[in-house]
Design a protein around this motif. Sequence first.
Motif, PDB file in Angstrom:
ATOM      1  N   UNK A 318       0.851  -1.191   0.000  1.00  0.00           N
ATOM      2  CA  UNK A 318       0.000   0.000   0.000  1.00  0.00           C
ATOM      3  C   UNK A 318       0.884   1.237   0.000  1.00  0.00           C
ATOM      4  N   UNK A 319       0.459   2.247  -0.757  1.00  0.00           N
ATOM      5  CA  UNK A 319       1.064   3.582  -0.657  1.00  0.00           C
ATOM      6  C   UNK A 319       0.041   4.486   0.008  1.00  0.00           C
ATOM      7  N   UNK A 320       0.417   5.045   1.142  1.00  0.00           N
ATOM      8  CA  UNK A 320      -0.479   5.962   1.834  1.00  0.00           C
ATOM      9  C   UNK A 320      -0.017   7.404   1.639  1.00  0.00           C
ATOM     10  N   UNK A 321      -0.967   8.265   1.312  1.00  0.00           N
ATOM     11  CA  UNK A 321      -0.751   9.694   1.379  1.00  0.00           C
ATOM     12  C   UNK A 321      -1.279  10.186   2.704  1.00  0.00           C
ATOM     13  N   UNK A 322      -1.843  11.381   2.713  1.00  0.00           N
ATOM     14  CA  UNK A 322      -2.363  11.965   3.947  1.00  0.00           C
ATOM     15  C   UNK A 322      -3.836  11.606   4.095  1.00  0.00           C
ATOM     16  N   UNK A 323      -4.081  10.464   4.732  1.00  0.00           N
ATOM     17  CA  UNK A 323      -5.450  10.056   5.025  1.00  0.00           C
ATOM     18  C   UNK A 323      -6.097   9.176   3.983  1.00  0.00           C
ATOM     19  N   UNK A 324      -5.470   8.996   2.839  1.00  0.00           N
ATOM     20  CA  UNK A 324      -5.997   8.182   1.755  1.00  0.00           C
ATOM     21  C   UNK A 324      -4.891   7.288   1.220  1.00  0.00           C
ATOM     22  N   UNK A 325      -5.280   6.184   0.584  1.00  0.00           N
ATOM     23  CA  UNK A 325      -4.309   5.399  -0.171  1.00  0.00           C
ATOM     24  C   UNK A 325      -4.147   6.026  -1.544  1.00  0.00           C
ATOM     25  N   UNK A 326      -2.962   5.858  -2.112  1.00  0.00           N
ATOM     26  CA  UNK A 326      -2.652   6.408  -3.422  1.00  0.00           C
ATOM     27  C   UNK A 326      -2.698   5.296  -4.464  1.00  0.00           C
ATOM     28  N   UNK A 327      -3.376   5.561  -5.577  1.00  0.00           N
ATOM     29  CA  UNK A 327      -3.391   4.612  -6.689  1.00  0.00           C
ATOM     30  C   UNK A 327      -2.102   4.801  -7.500  1.00  0.00           C
ATOM     31  N   UNK A 328      -1.652   3.745  -8.231  1.00  0.00           N
ATOM     32  CA  UNK A 328      -2.237   2.396  -8.262  1.00  0.00           C
ATOM     33  C   UNK A 328      -1.923   1.623  -7.000  1.00  0.00           C
ATOM     34  N   UNK A 329      -2.795   0.640  -6.707  1.00  0.00           N
ATOM     35  CA  UNK A 329      -2.669  -0.123  -5.480  1.00  0.00           C
ATOM     36  C   UNK A 329      -3.460  -1.410  -5.629  1.00  0.00           C
ATOM     37  N   UNK A 330      -2.967  -2.481  -5.024  1.00  0.00           N
ATOM     38  CA  UNK A 330      -3.644  -3.775  -5.114  1.00  0.00           C
ATOM     39  C   UNK A 330      -5.041  -3.728  -4.525  1.00  0.00           C
ATOM     40  N   UNK A 331      -5.280  -2.812  -3.611  1.00  0.00           N
ATOM     41  CA  UNK A 331      -6.602  -2.710  -2.999  1.00  0.00           C
ATOM     42  C   UNK A 331      -7.634  -2.075  -3.928  1.00  0.00           C
ATOM     43  N   UNK A 332      -7.174  -1.473  -5.018  1.00  0.00           N
ATOM     44  CA  UNK A 332      -8.067  -0.871  -6.008  1.00  0.00           C
ATOM     45  C   UNK A 332      -7.739  -1.502  -7.362  1.00  0.00           C
ATOM     46  N   UNK A 333      -8.336  -2.662  -7.660  1.00  0.00           N
ATOM     47  CA  UNK A 333      -7.987  -3.386  -8.886  1.00  0.00           C
ATOM     48  C   UNK A 333      -8.676  -2.820 -10.124  1.00  0.00           C
ATOM     49  N   UNK A 334      -8.710  -1.508 -10.218  1.00  0.00           N
ATOM     50  CA  UNK A 334      -9.274  -0.810 -11.370  1.00  0.00           C
ATOM     51  C   UNK A 334      -8.264   0.275 -11.738  1.00  0.00           C
TER      52      UNK A 334
END
Length: 392
Positions: A318-334
């Motif tokens: 996971x790549x985290x920014x400030x309070x949100x994950x940053x795409x691309x990421x395995x948690x968002x397979x779109x």
Amino acid sequence: MAQDLVHGVADDRFAAAREAFAANFAEGREIGASVCATVGGETVIDLWGGWADAARTRPWRRDTIVNVFSTTKTMTALAALLLADRGDLDLAAPVARYWPEFAAGGKDRVTVAQLLSHSAGLPGWREPFSQDDAVDWDKATRLLAAQAPLWEPGTASGYHAYTHGFLIGEVIRRVTGRSPGTVFRQEIAEPLGADFWIGLPEGEDHRVAELVQPPGPAPEAGAVEMAEIPSIAFRDTRPDGSRAWRVDVAQTRTRAWRGAEIPSVNGHGNARSIARIHAVLANGGAAGGRRLLSEAGARRVLEPQIEGPDLVMRGIGVRFGLGFALAPCALLPVTPPSPNTVFWGGGGGSLAVIDLDARTSFAYAMNRMDRALMGEERSFRVLRAIWAALAA
């Protein structure tokens, strides 16, 4: 038949997204749900359908709201970003500057940004702490202030499933003198006319959809994907002496749960309110004719904080920014249209996605829970259709 369960509007350009949403009902994937998307601050999809209860006796209406679990974290993070943009909160500062008791346990150098990025080493409570305790703000924050991190802060993320909102929320409370739910309501939800609540008034209970537990045994530690971390008594003691924190959706129907401020997990809203609020980030800090942040303040959400295998989410990168994950990421397979896309979602299937370059916000909220940590094919298929339309 499924089309008869779907109501609302979708621009002709996004007809495929409406069809994808209707298919969720036709295939038996949904009981009740809502989906909304904005482009350039304008709502292009606002759909809802199905039933607000498992018995299918209450229709899901335009103003139905539901507990969206960890999608709530995005609202709490936005409140912190707003305070930072005003100069009231320094995200690079030690938490102890605002919350002196937090310095205990070797946490004097932990920063606010590390809280926002799940890298503070506080993913749970060392002391016994139950889901019933989650409505006790003083106990939750006092225990977190006293305990030591489970790893060196800033070296790795470990999803702070429940603690995130208490940690950020207490900083917000110390800075403003108001509860985080109050700050969110007064500074964000009310100015935008958004029907999202952290601490739901009793008079709104009649609009709340009933969450439906996933089939099979209740998931442990918040979701079946969560790893055990030794020494965290993040769980109730069961009769056999073992420990597990079972997230019981029956508790979410109680007045105590709904009325409490649990800024990680008990936000109530619908897709319209989530997408409307996040249109602020999508459009440089302004939406609905109101400017809440500067453009630079809004784009701070993209600032990378930590990247790598998450210690709680079974090593998912996971790549985290400030309070949100940053795409691309395995948690968002779109695949998003632009790399400047942030997201987060809630256990069971709710989801919020913001593309700051395409100026789009997307939200999905439902009552039939899945075992996914966040998002799920129901929301992903609609999101794919939206992004395909934007690319056409």
